[in-house]
Design a protein around this motif. Structure first.
Motif, short mmCIF file in Angstrom:
data_model
loop_
_atom_site.label_atom_id
_atom_site.label_comp_id
_atom_site.label_asym_id
_atom_site.label_seq_id
_atom_site.Cartn_x
_atom_site.Cartn_y
_atom_site.Cartn_z
N ALA A 314 -63.91 -59.77 -9.93
CA ALA A 314 -65.25 -59.98 -10.48
C ALA A 314 -65.80 -61.34 -10.06
O ALA A 314 -65.05 -62.31 -9.90
CB ALA A 314 -65.22 -59.87 -12.00
N SER A 319 -67.76 -61.88 -16.21
CA SER A 319 -67.43 -60.54 -15.71
C SER A 319 -65.92 -60.30 -15.74
O SER A 319 -65.47 -59.21 -16.11
CB SER A 319 -67.96 -60.36 -14.29
OG SER A 319 -69.37 -60.47 -14.26
N ARG A 320 -65.14 -61.28 -15.34
CA ARG A 320 -63.68 -61.13 -15.34
C ARG A 320 -63.15 -60.91 -16.74
O ARG A 320 -62.31 -60.03 -16.98
CB ARG A 320 -63.02 -62.36 -14.71
CG ARG A 320 -63.23 -62.47 -13.21
CD ARG A 320 -62.24 -63.45 -12.60
NE ARG A 320 -62.44 -64.82 -13.09
CZ ARG A 320 -63.31 -65.68 -12.58
NH1 ARG A 320 -64.07 -65.32 -11.56
NH2 ARG A 320 -63.41 -66.90 -13.06
N ALA A 323 -64.41 -57.39 -18.06
CA ALA A 323 -63.73 -56.27 -17.41
C ALA A 323 -62.27 -56.18 -17.84
O ALA A 323 -61.75 -55.09 -18.09
CB ALA A 323 -63.82 -56.42 -15.88
N ILE A 375 -70.04 -54.22 -13.45
CA ILE A 375 -69.34 -55.37 -12.86
C ILE A 375 -68.89 -55.05 -11.43
O ILE A 375 -69.01 -55.88 -10.52
CB ILE A 375 -68.15 -55.77 -13.75
CG1 ILE A 375 -68.67 -56.33 -15.08
CG2 ILE A 375 -67.26 -56.79 -13.05
CD1 ILE A 375 -67.61 -56.46 -16.15
N SER A 376 -68.40 -53.84 -11.22
CA SER A 376 -67.99 -53.43 -9.87
C SER A 376 -69.18 -53.40 -8.93
O SER A 376 -69.10 -53.85 -7.78
CB SER A 376 -67.33 -52.05 -9.93
OG SER A 376 -66.94 -51.62 -8.65
N ARG A 379 -70.25 -56.92 -7.88
CA ARG A 379 -69.37 -57.47 -6.87
C ARG A 379 -69.69 -56.90 -5.50
O ARG A 379 -69.76 -57.64 -4.50
CB ARG A 379 -67.92 -57.17 -7.23
CG ARG A 379 -66.90 -57.54 -6.17
CD ARG A 379 -65.49 -57.15 -6.62
NE ARG A 379 -65.37 -55.75 -6.90
CZ ARG A 379 -65.16 -54.81 -5.97
NH1 ARG A 379 -65.05 -55.16 -4.70
NH2 ARG A 379 -65.05 -53.55 -6.30
#
Length: 384
Positions: A314, A319-320, A323, A375-376, A379
Motif C-alpha cells: 500500500a 492504507s497499510r 488493509a 487500496i489495491s 496502488r
C-alpha cells in the motif's frame, strides 16, 4: 473530423469504474460467495426465506464492494472521526434507550432497528489508522496509550451489552492496527505469556472453578458456562454442551468426502443448532467432508494472503494499517467461527464470512473488502 464528435460507448463510460480491480482478490471473494450460496441452499431451503435472503444479501455485498472500491483511501480517512464519533454515540444511546432481547441490550430504534456495534467493526480500525497516519514519523509511547484509550471505550460499551463476540471482533480490529503501527514486541510478548498462563490455570483448575457456586470476576454467568462447557461438554450433553457435541458429530460424520449435497442427516433432522448462522460450518463439513472443508479453507487462505500482500504494498501508512486490519479481522472471523464449531474455542456469536446467514454481517464484510479493493486500486493507479 466527424469522429471527434463521436459519443463514447457505454463500455467506455463504465470501464474506468472497473479499472484497477484486484483480480486475485475478486476470484477469492467469488469462490467463497458461490460456496456460501450452495451451502445455504442445502442448510436453509426449508427455513423460510433464508436462501432467497442470503442470495439478496450476497448481491448487496457485491454492490457495496463495488461502490466502496470507487472511493479513494484519502476520502475514507476523512470519514474516520465522524464514523467513530457516531458509533460511540449510538452505543451510549443503546445503553440508555436500547431494545433488550434475551437479556442483551444490543439494538436501537432510530426509525428502523439497528445494531450500532456493527458500525464499530469498520469505524474502529478506520479511526486508529487515521490516528497513526497523523503521527507518522513521530510516534511515542503516549500515542499508543491514546490509541488504546480510543479502543477501550467502544469495546467496553459493546461488552457491557453484553455481546462478547462483537466485542472480540472490534477489539481485534483495533489491536491489529496498533500492532502494524509498530507496537513493541517487549509489550506484546508479556501479554501473550500472561494469556497463556491464564488459559493454563483455567484448564488445570477446571474442577474447582466450574462448580455452580464458583463466581468468576468480570465475566457473567453465561460466559463462565460457555468456557466450562468447552472444557468438558459431556457434563451437560443435552443442555449447555449440546451445541459443541452436535457440531463435532456433524463434522466427524462427513468423513473425507461428505454425505453429499442436501444429504446431511444431522443438518436436516435439526440436530445442529443455528445451522444457517453460527454453526453453518458443521453443516458444510457434514455434507462436503474434509475435501470440501479444505476447498473452503483454500478460498479463505487466498483472500487473507492477497489482503496481506495489498497491505504490504500500500502507498501510505493509513492504507497499510487499514488493509492489514481488515485482512486480519477477516482471519479472526474465520478462526473464531471454525474454532467454536470444532470445539476448540467457546461458543460466541461470530458468523463465517459469506457462508453464514446475516445481512448486517454481509454489509460489514462488503465495506471491509471494498476498502481492500480501493487500496489495491490506488496502488495500481500510482504505479501506472
Amino acid at each position: 473530423m466527424s469522429h471527434v464528435f463521436d459519443k463514447p460507448s457505454l463500455w467506455q463510460r463504465i470501464k474506468p469504474w472497473f479499472a484497477g480491480f484486484d483480480l486475485p482478490l475478486s476470484l477469492a471473494i467469488l469462490w467463497l460467495m458461490v460456496l456460501g450460496l450452495i451451502c445455504m441452499y442445502s442448510a436453509g431451503y426449508d427455513s423460510g426465506t433464508r436462501f432467497p435472503d442470503h442470495l439478496r444479501n450476497t448481491f448487496l455485498s457485491i454492490g457495496i464492494i463495488f461502490v466502496v472500491a470507487q472511493i479513494p483511501p484519502q476520502r475514507m480517512m476523512a470519514l474516520a472521526i465522524p464514523l467513530y464519533t457516531l458509533g460511540v454515540t449510538l452505543l451510549v444511546a443503546t445503553a440508555v434507550f436500547g431494545i433488550t432481547r434475551k437479556g442483551a441490550t444490543r439494538w436501537l430504534n432510530v426509525g428502523v432497528v439497528i445494531q450500532p456495534s456493527e458500525l464499530l467493526k469498520i469505524a474502529m480500525p478506520l479511526m486508529l489508522a487515521w490516528w497513526f497516519q497523523k503521527r507518522e514519523g513521530q510516534l511515542r509511547l503516549p500515542d499508543f496509550i491514546a490509541a488504546f484509550a480510543l479502543l477501550t471505550v467502544p469495546v467496553g460499551l459493546v461488552a457491557k451489552q453484553p455481546d462478547l463476540g462483537t466485542a472480540i471482533l472490534v477489539l481485534s480490529a483495533g489491536l491489529y492496527v496498533i500492532f502494524f503501527a509498530g507496537l513493541s514486541w517487549r509489550l506484546i510478548i508479556p501479554a501473550f505469556v500472561v494469556g497463556a498462563a491464564a488459559i493454563t490455570a483455567v484448564v488445570m483448575t477446571e474442577d474447582q472453578i466450574c462448580q455452580p457456586e464458583a463466581k468468576w470476576p468480570v465475566l457473567r454467568e453465561y460466559q463462565k458456562n460457555r468456557i466450562c462447557t468447552l472444557l468438558d461438554p459431556s457434563k451437560d450433553p443435552l443442555g449447555k454442551g449440546f451445541h459443541i457435541i452436535q457440531g463435532e458429530i456433524a463434522i466427524g460424520s462427513g468423513g473425507m468426502t461428505g454425505k453429499g449435497f442436501m444429504k446431511g442427516t444431522q443438518t436436516h433432522l435439526e440436530f445442529i443448532p443455528e445451522r444457517t448462522t453460527d454453526f453453518i460450518f458443521a453443516a458444510f463439513g457434514e455434507e462436503f467432508g474434509l475435501f470440501g472443508a479444505l476447498g473452503l479453507l483454500v478460498g479463505f487462505t487466498a483472500l487473507i494472503l492477497r489482503g496481506l500482500f495489498i497491505a504490504s504494498d500500500a502507498p501510505t501508512l493509513f492504507s497499510r494499517l487499514m488493509a492489514g486490519a481488515v485482512t486480519l479481522s477477516f482471519f479472526t472471523y474465520v478462526f473464531v467461527n471454525m474454532g467454536m464449531v470444532s470445539g476448540i474455542l467457546p461458543v460466541v456469536g461470530v458468523p463465517l464470512p459469506f457462508i453464514s446467514y446475516g445481512g448486517t454481517a454481509m454489509v460489514t464484510l462488503g465495506v471491509g473488502l471494498g476498502l481492500l479493493m480501493s487500496i489495491s486500486k490506488s496502488r495500481r493507479l500510482i504505479q501506472s
